[in-house]
Write a protein that holds these residues in place. Structure first.
Motif, PDB file in Angstrom:
ATOM      1  N   SER A  47       0.852  -1.203   0.000  1.00 44.25           N
ATOM      2  CA  SER A  47       0.000   0.000   0.000  1.00 44.25           C
ATOM      3  C   SER A  47       0.877   1.239   0.000  1.00 44.25           C
ATOM      4  O   SER A  47       0.614   2.213  -0.718  1.00 44.25           O
ATOM      5  CB  SER A  47      -0.877   0.030   1.244  1.00 44.25           C
ATOM      6  N   THR A  48       1.921   1.183   0.820  1.00 44.79           N
ATOM      7  CA  THR A  48       2.814   2.331   0.968  1.00 44.79           C
ATOM      8  C   THR A  48       3.555   2.652  -0.321  1.00 44.79           C
ATOM      9  O   THR A  48       3.955   3.793  -0.546  1.00 44.79           O
ATOM     10  CB  THR A  48       3.826   2.015   2.104  1.00 44.79           C
ATOM     11  N   GLY A  49       3.730   1.645  -1.157  1.00 42.82           N
ATOM     12  CA  GLY A  49       4.366   1.868  -2.466  1.00 42.82           C
ATOM     13  C   GLY A  49       3.368   2.410  -3.488  1.00 42.82           C
ATOM     14  O   GLY A  49       3.690   2.470  -4.683  1.00 42.82           O
ATOM     15  N   VAL A 163       1.607 -14.453   7.675  1.00 40.46           N
ATOM     16  CA  VAL A 163       0.596 -13.428   7.422  1.00 40.46           C
ATOM     17  C   VAL A 163       1.099 -12.058   7.865  1.00 40.46           C
ATOM     18  O   VAL A 163       1.756 -11.932   8.901  1.00 40.46           O
ATOM     19  CB  VAL A 163      -0.745 -13.775   8.129  1.00 40.46           C
ATOM     20  N   LYS A 164       0.811 -11.095   7.044  1.00 41.77           N
ATOM     21  CA  LYS A 164       1.015  -9.702   7.446  1.00 41.77           C
ATOM     22  C   LYS A 164      -0.331  -9.238   7.980  1.00 41.77           C
ATOM     23  O   LYS A 164      -1.302  -9.123   7.228  1.00 41.77           O
ATOM     24  CB  LYS A 164       1.449  -8.861   6.246  1.00 41.77           C
ATOM     25  N   PHE A 165      -0.359  -9.008   9.275  1.00 40.10           N
ATOM     26  CA  PHE A 165      -1.617  -8.808  10.008  1.00 40.10           C
ATOM     27  C   PHE A 165      -1.825  -7.317  10.247  1.00 40.10           C
ATOM     28  O   PHE A 165      -1.356  -6.766  11.247  1.00 40.10           O
ATOM     29  CB  PHE A 165      -1.506  -9.581  11.333  1.00 40.10           C
ATOM     30  N   ALA A 187       3.228  -7.676  12.324  1.00 39.00           N
ATOM     31  CA  ALA A 187       2.268  -6.615  12.661  1.00 39.00           C
ATOM     32  C   ALA A 187       2.272  -5.585  11.537  1.00 39.00           C
ATOM     33  O   ALA A 187       3.316  -5.283  10.964  1.00 39.00           O
ATOM     34  CB  ALA A 187       2.675  -5.943  13.966  1.00 39.00           C
ATOM     35  N   GLY A 188       1.101  -5.063  11.233  1.00 40.33           N
ATOM     36  CA  GLY A 188       0.998  -4.103  10.136  1.00 40.33           C
ATOM     37  C   GLY A 188       0.639  -2.699  10.568  1.00 40.33           C
ATOM     38  O   GLY A 188       0.680  -1.782   9.762  1.00 40.33           O
ATOM     39  N   PHE A 189       0.272  -2.533  11.836  1.00 40.49           N
ATOM     40  CA  PHE A 189      -0.021  -1.171  12.297  1.00 40.49           C
ATOM     41  C   PHE A 189       1.100  -0.725  13.235  1.00 40.49           C
ATOM     42  O   PHE A 189       1.226  -1.226  14.361  1.00 40.49           O
ATOM     43  CB  PHE A 189      -1.376  -1.108  13.015  1.00 40.49           C
ATOM     44  N   ASP A 190       1.873   0.229  12.790  1.00 35.73           N
ATOM     45  CA  ASP A 190       3.058   0.674  13.530  1.00 35.73           C
ATOM     46  C   ASP A 190       2.686   1.237  14.906  1.00 35.73           C
ATOM     47  O   ASP A 190       3.444   1.108  15.864  1.00 35.73           O
ATOM     48  CB  ASP A 190       3.800   1.750  12.719  1.00 35.73           C
ATOM     49  N   GLU A 191       1.493   1.858  14.967  1.00 31.91           N
ATOM     50  CA  GLU A 191       1.063   2.489  16.223  1.00 31.91           C
ATOM     51  C   GLU A 191       0.629   1.454  17.260  1.00 31.91           C
ATOM     52  O   GLU A 191       0.411   1.790  18.422  1.00 31.91           O
ATOM     53  CB  GLU A 191      -0.052   3.517  15.954  1.00 31.91           C
ATOM     54  N   MET A 192       0.503   0.198  16.856  1.00 30.51           N
ATOM     55  CA  MET A 192       0.102  -0.877  17.786  1.00 30.51           C
ATOM     56  C   MET A 192       1.208  -1.917  17.904  1.00 30.51           C
ATOM     57  O   MET A 192       0.958  -3.083  18.206  1.00 30.51           O
ATOM     58  CB  MET A 192      -1.183  -1.543  17.279  1.00 30.51           C
ATOM     59  N   GLY A 206       5.996  -1.857   8.149  1.00 28.65           N
ATOM     60  CA  GLY A 206       5.313  -0.575   8.334  1.00 28.65           C
ATOM     61  C   GLY A 206       5.831   0.555   7.476  1.00 28.65           C
ATOM     62  O   GLY A 206       7.003   0.585   7.090  1.00 28.65           O
ATOM     63  N   SER A 207       4.937   1.481   7.211  1.00 26.87           N
ATOM     64  CA  SER A 207       5.278   2.659   6.400  1.00 26.87           C
ATOM     65  C   SER A 207       6.170   3.633   7.171  1.00 26.87           C
ATOM     66  O   SER A 207       7.112   4.206   6.613  1.00 26.87           O
ATOM     67  CB  SER A 207       3.999   3.385   5.978  1.00 26.87           C
ATOM     68  N   THR A 208       5.857   3.798   8.475  1.00 27.39           N
ATOM     69  CA  THR A 208       6.589   4.830   9.217  1.00 27.39           C
ATOM     70  C   THR A 208       8.030   4.411   9.519  1.00 27.39           C
ATOM     71  O   THR A 208       8.848   5.238   9.906  1.00 27.39           O
ATOM     72  CB  THR A 208       5.867   5.197  10.538  1.00 27.39           C
ATOM     73  N   LEU A 250      -0.726  10.860   5.297  1.00 30.95           N
ATOM     74  CA  LEU A 250       0.210   9.767   5.630  1.00 30.95           C
ATOM     75  C   LEU A 250       1.458   9.706   4.738  1.00 30.95           C
ATOM     76  O   LEU A 250       2.574   9.953   5.197  1.00 30.95           O
ATOM     77  CB  LEU A 250      -0.569   8.437   5.588  1.00 30.95           C
ATOM     78  N   TYR A 251       1.274   9.347   3.484  1.00 26.07           N
ATOM     79  CA  TYR A 251       2.461   9.099   2.646  1.00 26.07           C
ATOM     80  C   TYR A 251       3.154  10.413   2.276  1.00 26.07           C
ATOM     81  O   TYR A 251       4.388  10.469   2.209  1.00 26.07           O
ATOM     82  CB  TYR A 251       2.081   8.295   1.388  1.00 26.07           C
ATOM     83  N   GLN A 252       2.363  11.462   2.062  1.00 25.18           N
ATOM     84  CA  GLN A 252       2.962  12.768   1.713  1.00 25.18           C
ATOM     85  C   GLN A 252       3.869  13.245   2.849  1.00 25.18           C
ATOM     86  O   GLN A 252       4.951  13.798   2.601  1.00 25.18           O
ATOM     87  CB  GLN A 252       1.866  13.815   1.461  1.00 25.18           C
TER      88      GLN A 252
HETATM   89  C1  HMN Z   1       2.095  -1.762   2.993  1.00 28.41           C
HETATM   90  O1  HMN Z   1       1.410  -2.624   2.434  1.00 28.41           O
HETATM   91  O2  HMN Z   1       2.668  -0.901   2.376  1.00 28.41           O
HETATM   92  C2  HMN Z   1       2.209  -1.696   4.485  1.00 28.41           C
HETATM   93  O3  HMN Z   1       2.635  -2.853   5.000  1.00 28.41           O
HETATM   94  C3  HMN Z   1       1.019  -1.188   5.090  1.00 28.41           C
HETATM   95  C4  HMN Z   1       1.233  -0.877   6.561  1.00 28.41           C
HETATM   96  O4  HMN Z   1       0.521  -1.818   7.302  1.00 28.41           O
HETATM   97  C5  HMN Z   1       0.767   0.506   6.801  1.00 28.41           C
HETATM   98  N1  HMN Z   1      -0.644   0.558   6.475  1.00 28.41           N
HETATM   99  C6  HMN Z   1      -1.107   1.428   5.580  1.00 28.41           C
HETATM  100  O5  HMN Z   1      -0.429   2.316   5.103  1.00 28.41           O
HETATM  101  C7  HMN Z   1      -2.532   1.271   5.215  1.00 28.41           C
HETATM  102  C8  HMN Z   1       1.050   0.974   8.216  1.00 28.41           C
HETATM  103  O6  HMN Z   1       2.439   1.061   8.356  1.00 28.41           O
HETATM  104  C9  HMN Z   1       0.414   2.343   8.488  1.00 28.41           C
HETATM  105  O7  HMN Z   1       0.755   3.261   7.465  1.00 28.41           O
HETATM  106  C10 HMN Z   1       0.847   2.925   9.816  1.00 28.41           C
HETATM  107  O8  HMN Z   1       0.650   2.000  10.833  1.00 28.41           O
HETATM  108  C11 HMN Z   1       0.104   4.228  10.101  1.00 28.41           C
HETATM  109  O9  HMN Z   1      -1.259   3.960  10.337  1.00 28.41           O
END
Ligand code: HMN
Length: 293
Positions: A47-49, A163-165, A187-192, A206-208, A250-252
């Motif tokens: 998604s981040t890409g 799995v990427k959860f 884990a896929g949510f960096d904030e968790m 994660g994106s961050t 987010l991405y910007q």
């Molecule tokens: C990806 O597919 O690029 C990432 O793995 C997605 C990743 O789970 C990010 N989710 C989204 O951007 C939707 C998270 O890093 C997310 O950006 C971050 O936790 C902020 O909410």
């Protein structure tokens, strides 16, 4: 085979203002992740890409550049999922030939596919490519929920290694961890990340991490050592940063932060808003000064 555990940045892609791929900028983002963020690997084409807005040829180009720049320095996972199964297979073959350590594919979305259809989607990609597969589960964007019994069915295929959860359902995460101790769970949510780490994840994507990868590793490793209080302090700072990022685009904003680090992270791809406003750019500067200096 590369170790697929640990901290993986979901790779951002640098675009020129006209929407074309900025190869030089993309290479700089990859180098920043390897040299400064010290990540264990990259998740390419997620998604981040901005992957789901790109053509097949553009997706291939990004896989090629990422492998050419990273070589064998870190692990590489190629996200090839697409609602077009033929495209997913084509991308999977391409990334496998390039030497990607594993494939990953988002659950097919938009149409309400049945579970047998979803299973067939993964089995087709695996059969055609011979590569390993990590299921990319992100129900809040796809609307697709996979339960423990369905994961058990998917994992009957030994090529489906994990799995990427990307979900906040920690009951399901706990059930999955207990049921599948030998599968990789990211884990896929960096904030968790902290609660997910406490439940025993193998890594995070994660994106961050493109800008905050060092803190992400600290949270993950402190939690593994049982140092929860220390890990929470870093998660708190991390979430102050993530709150700022999410509130500003987010991405910007992550790209803006990379630009502040001297990385030519470029523009986003339309229909996403390409760039930040002057006021948003000011917020990027403040986030940089407060969290990344
Ligand atoms: C990806 O597919 O690029 C990432 O793995 C997605 C990743 O789970 C990010 N989710 C989204 O951007 C939707 C998270 O890093 C997310 O950006 C971050 O936790 C902020 O909410």
């Amino acid at each position: 085979m590369k170790n697929l555990k640990g901290i993986f940045s979901a790779l951002l892609v640098s675009f020129n203002e006209d929407g074309t791929i900025n190869e030089k900028g993309l290479r700089q983002i990859i180098r920043h992740n390897i040299d400064k963020m010290k990540v264990d690997g990259l998740y390419v084409g997620g998604s981040t890409g901005e992957n789901f807005m790109l053509s097949t040829e553009e997706k291939k180009e990004i896989f090629r550049i990422a492998k050419d720049e990273a070589k064998d320095q870190i692990a590489l996972i190629a996200q090839v999922g697409s609602v077009n199964l033929k495209e997913a297979v084509e991308l999977g073959k391409y990334a496998t030939e390039l030497g990607y350590d594993s494939l990953s594919a988002v659950t097919p979305f938009y149409y309400k596919f049945s579970f047998p259809e979803i299973k067939n989607f993964y089995e087709t990609i695996i059969r055609e490519t011979g590569n390993k597969m990590i299921v990319y589960s992100i129900p809040f964007l796809t609307g697709v929920n996979i339960g423990v019994n369905q994961f058990a069915e998917l994992f009957e295929n030994e090529k489906i290694i994990g799995v990427k959860f990307t979900a906040g359902d920690f009951y399901l995460l706990e059930r999955l961890r207990k049921a599948f101790p030998n599968h990789l769970i990211y884990a896929g949510f960096d904030e968790m990340m902290l609660p997910a780490s406490v439940l025993g994840i193998d890594g995070a994507i994660g994106s961050t991490f493109n800008v905050n990868g060092v803190r992400a590793r600290q949270i993950f490793e402190l939690a593994q050592q049982g140092k929860i209080k220390e890990a929470l302090e870093i998660q708190n700072v991390t979430n102050d940063l993530i709150e700022g990022i999410l509130g500003n685009g987010l991405y910007q904003t992550i790209k803006g932060l990379l630009e502040e680090e001297g990385v030519n992270a470029g523009y986003c791809r339309e229909p996403m808003t390409k760039d930040l406003t002057p006021a948003q750019k000011q917020i990027v500067k403040e986030l940089k000064a407060k969290f990344l200096s």
